[in-house]
Design a protein around this motif. Structure first.
Motif, PDB file in Angstrom:
ATOM      1  N   LEU A  17     -20.036  64.931 136.999  1.00 47.34           N
ATOM      2  CA  LEU A  17     -19.035  65.917 136.599  1.00 47.34           C
ATOM      3  C   LEU A  17     -17.658  65.282 136.674  1.00 47.34           C
ATOM      4  N   SER A  18     -16.832  65.512 135.645  1.00 46.85           N
ATOM      5  CA  SER A  18     -15.456  65.009 135.671  1.00 46.85           C
ATOM      6  C   SER A  18     -14.622  65.686 134.593  1.00 46.85           C
ATOM      7  N   ALA A  19     -13.321  65.673 134.827  1.00 50.89           N
ATOM      8  CA  ALA A  19     -12.370  66.115 133.811  1.00 50.89           C
ATOM      9  C   ALA A  19     -11.554  64.928 133.297  1.00 50.89           C
ATOM     10  N   ASN A  20     -11.833  63.725 133.815  1.00 50.76           N
ATOM     11  CA  ASN A  20     -11.030  62.555 133.472  1.00 50.76           C
ATOM     12  C   ASN A  20     -11.916  61.327 133.289  1.00 50.76           C
ATOM     13  N   TRP A  21     -12.755  61.353 132.283  1.00 53.45           N
ATOM     14  CA  TRP A  21     -13.709  60.270 132.041  1.00 53.45           C
ATOM     15  C   TRP A  21     -13.033  58.929 131.796  1.00 53.45           C
ATOM     16  N   ASP A  22     -11.858  58.931 131.195  1.00 53.47           N
ATOM     17  CA  ASP A  22     -11.164  57.671 130.894  1.00 53.47           C
ATOM     18  C   ASP A  22     -10.796  56.888 132.149  1.00 53.47           C
ATOM     19  N   ALA A  23     -10.754  57.559 133.300  1.00 53.30           N
ATOM     20  CA  ALA A  23     -10.357  56.900 134.544  1.00 53.30           C
ATOM     21  C   ALA A  23     -11.451  56.000 135.123  1.00 53.30           C
ATOM     22  N   PHE A  24     -12.690  56.155 134.673  1.00 53.21           N
ATOM     23  CA  PHE A  24     -13.773  55.408 135.325  1.00 53.21           C
ATOM     24  C   PHE A  24     -14.934  55.021 134.419  1.00 53.21           C
ATOM     25  N   TRP A  25     -15.050  55.619 133.248  1.00 56.61           N
ATOM     26  CA  TRP A  25     -16.201  55.351 132.381  1.00 56.61           C
ATOM     27  C   TRP A  25     -15.838  54.265 131.407  1.00 56.61           C
ATOM     28  N   PRO A  26     -16.553  53.232 131.157  1.00 57.16           N
ATOM     29  CA  PRO A  26     -17.940  52.940 131.500  1.00 57.16           C
ATOM     30  C   PRO A  26     -18.123  52.110 132.779  1.00 57.16           C
ATOM     31  N   ASP A  27     -17.038  51.869 133.553  1.00 50.22           N
ATOM     32  CA  ASP A  27     -17.186  51.080 134.782  1.00 50.22           C
ATOM     33  C   ASP A  27     -18.188  51.704 135.747  1.00 50.22           C
ATOM     34  N   PHE A  46     -21.033  67.354 128.121  1.00 42.91           N
ATOM     35  CA  PHE A  46     -21.138  68.750 127.687  1.00 42.91           C
ATOM     36  C   PHE A  46     -20.465  69.639 128.721  1.00 42.91           C
ATOM     37  N   ALA A  47     -20.085  70.824 128.308  1.00 43.43           N
ATOM     38  CA  ALA A  47     -19.263  71.713 129.134  1.00 43.43           C
ATOM     39  C   ALA A  47     -19.927  72.065 130.462  1.00 43.43           C
ATOM     40  N   PHE A  48     -19.119  72.059 131.500  1.00 45.27           N
ATOM     41  CA  PHE A  48     -19.509  72.560 132.811  1.00 45.27           C
ATOM     42  C   PHE A  48     -18.577  73.735 133.098  1.00 45.27           C
ATOM     43  N   PRO A  61     -10.553  70.587 131.675  1.00 38.97           N
ATOM     44  CA  PRO A  61     -11.903  71.142 131.695  1.00 38.97           C
ATOM     45  C   PRO A  61     -12.900  70.092 132.186  1.00 38.97           C
ATOM     46  N   ILE A  62     -13.851  70.532 132.951  1.00 40.88           N
ATOM     47  CA  ILE A  62     -14.874  69.631 133.484  1.00 40.88           C
ATOM     48  C   ILE A  62     -16.039  69.559 132.498  1.00 40.88           C
ATOM     49  N   THR A  63     -16.500  68.338 132.297  1.00 40.07           N
ATOM     50  CA  THR A  63     -17.709  68.132 131.493  1.00 40.07           C
ATOM     51  C   THR A  63     -18.717  67.340 132.326  1.00 40.07           C
ATOM     52  N   ARG A  64     -19.948  67.375 131.866  1.00 35.34           N
ATOM     53  CA  ARG A  64     -21.046  66.734 132.589  1.00 35.34           C
ATOM     54  C   ARG A  64     -21.758  65.754 131.675  1.00 35.34           C
ATOM     55  N   ARG A  65     -22.184  64.662 132.273  1.00 36.69           N
ATOM     56  CA  ARG A  65     -23.134  63.739 131.654  1.00 36.69           C
ATOM     57  C   ARG A  65     -24.331  63.650 132.581  1.00 36.69           C
ATOM     58  N   ILE A  66     -25.505  63.491 132.012  1.00 40.78           N
ATOM     59  CA  ILE A  66     -26.695  63.208 132.796  1.00 40.78           C
ATOM     60  C   ILE A  66     -27.198  61.836 132.370  1.00 40.78           C
ATOM     61  N   VAL A  67     -27.382  60.991 133.365  1.00 38.77           N
ATOM     62  CA  VAL A  67     -27.884  59.635 133.138  1.00 38.77           C
ATOM     63  C   VAL A  67     -29.244  59.529 133.815  1.00 38.77           C
ATOM     64  N   ASP A 157     -29.671  75.559 128.293  1.00 42.55           N
ATOM     65  CA  ASP A 157     -29.237  74.257 127.792  1.00 42.55           C
ATOM     66  C   ASP A 157     -29.649  73.157 128.761  1.00 42.55           C
ATOM     67  N   MET A 158     -29.389  73.366 130.049  1.00 40.08           N
ATOM     68  CA  MET A 158     -29.750  72.364 131.052  1.00 40.08           C
ATOM     69  C   MET A 158     -31.270  72.212 131.138  1.00 40.08           C
ATOM     70  N   LYS A 159     -31.990  73.315 131.158  1.00 37.82           N
ATOM     71  CA  LYS A 159     -33.446  73.222 131.254  1.00 37.82           C
ATOM     72  C   LYS A 159     -34.026  72.498 130.044  1.00 37.82           C
ATOM     73  N   SER A 160     -33.432  72.669 128.879  1.00 38.98           N
ATOM     74  CA  SER A 160     -33.885  71.959 127.686  1.00 38.98           C
ATOM     75  C   SER A 160     -33.671  70.445 127.845  1.00 38.98           C
ATOM     76  N   ARG A 161     -32.518  70.063 128.372  1.00 38.79           N
ATOM     77  CA  ARG A 161     -32.230  68.647 128.606  1.00 38.79           C
ATOM     78  C   ARG A 161     -33.212  68.062 129.633  1.00 38.79           C
ATOM     79  N   LEU A 162     -33.465  68.828 130.679  1.00 40.88           N
ATOM     80  CA  LEU A 162     -34.374  68.359 131.718  1.00 40.88           C
ATOM     81  C   LEU A 162     -35.814  68.265 131.214  1.00 40.88           C
TER      82      LEU A 162
END
Length: 178
Positions: A17-27, A46-48, A61-67, A157-162
């Motif tokens: 979860l993050s609102a500032n992906w540019d600060a750390f992604w893809p590191d 996707f929206a959280f 706004p916070i968004t989520r990635r699942i890896v 949405d989450m259950k579909s991803r899972l």
């Protein structure tokens, strides 16, 4: 008497979860892959928006990635994985505030179990302040929620991803081991 048997390894997933992906992604992804092996699936953010619990700390706004990761991991590694993700959260923190929240867990054919540092009545203590949260179970070809399941994990949405990740895990298990 039951005979102990080591269970099949699980599919490691990490929810970010993050609102500032540019600060750390893809590191951050590189650090996770160095520890857990190559990522198998990385979803787009996707929206959280099911709760404002993290807004003050992470911003909006916070968004989520699942890896998820190619290599399956022993289920008893969960506490060590959470301790490692806690180190990463601190490493990237902006003062006292985290830049992201990492929630590792395992998908198995039976369930989704997440690691947490917060105790509660239904959680099982693992070690070093880490608890296992039985978040969802797989029953009758679908994810089943509990009264304590976080609203964001209870949504369709989450259950579909899972479900997609569980199918990938199932396919991996059915491949001949080399």
């Amino acid at each position: 008497m039951s005979t102990p048997k080591i269970p099949e390894p699980g599919l490691l997933i990490i929810s970010i979860l993050s609102a500032n992906w540019d600060a750390f992604w893809p590191d951050l992804l590189k650090a996770l892959e160095e520890r857990f092996g190559p990522a198998d699936d990385i979803c787009e953010p996707f929206a959280f928006d099911q709760t404002g619990y993290y807004d003050a700390e992470l911003g909006t706004p916070i968004t989520r990635r699942i890896v998820s990761f190619e290599k399956l991991h022993p289920l008893d590694d969960l506490a060590d994985i959470k301790l490692f993700t806690n180190v990463l959260e601190k490493r990237y923190a902006d003062g006292d505030n985290r830049v992201f929240n990492l929630d590792p867990g395992f998908i198995t054919l039976q369930s989704l179990v997440l690691a947490t540092g917060k105790k509660f009545s239904h959680r099982i203590y693992l070690k070093e302040g880490i608890w296992a949260d039985l978040t969802l179970i797989w029953q009758k070809k679908q994810w089943v929620v509990f009264p304590w399941t976080f609203p964001d994990y209870a949504g369709e949405d989450m259950k579909s991803r899972l479900t997609k990740l569980r199918q990938s895990y199932k396919n991996t298990l059915s491949k001949p081991q080399t």
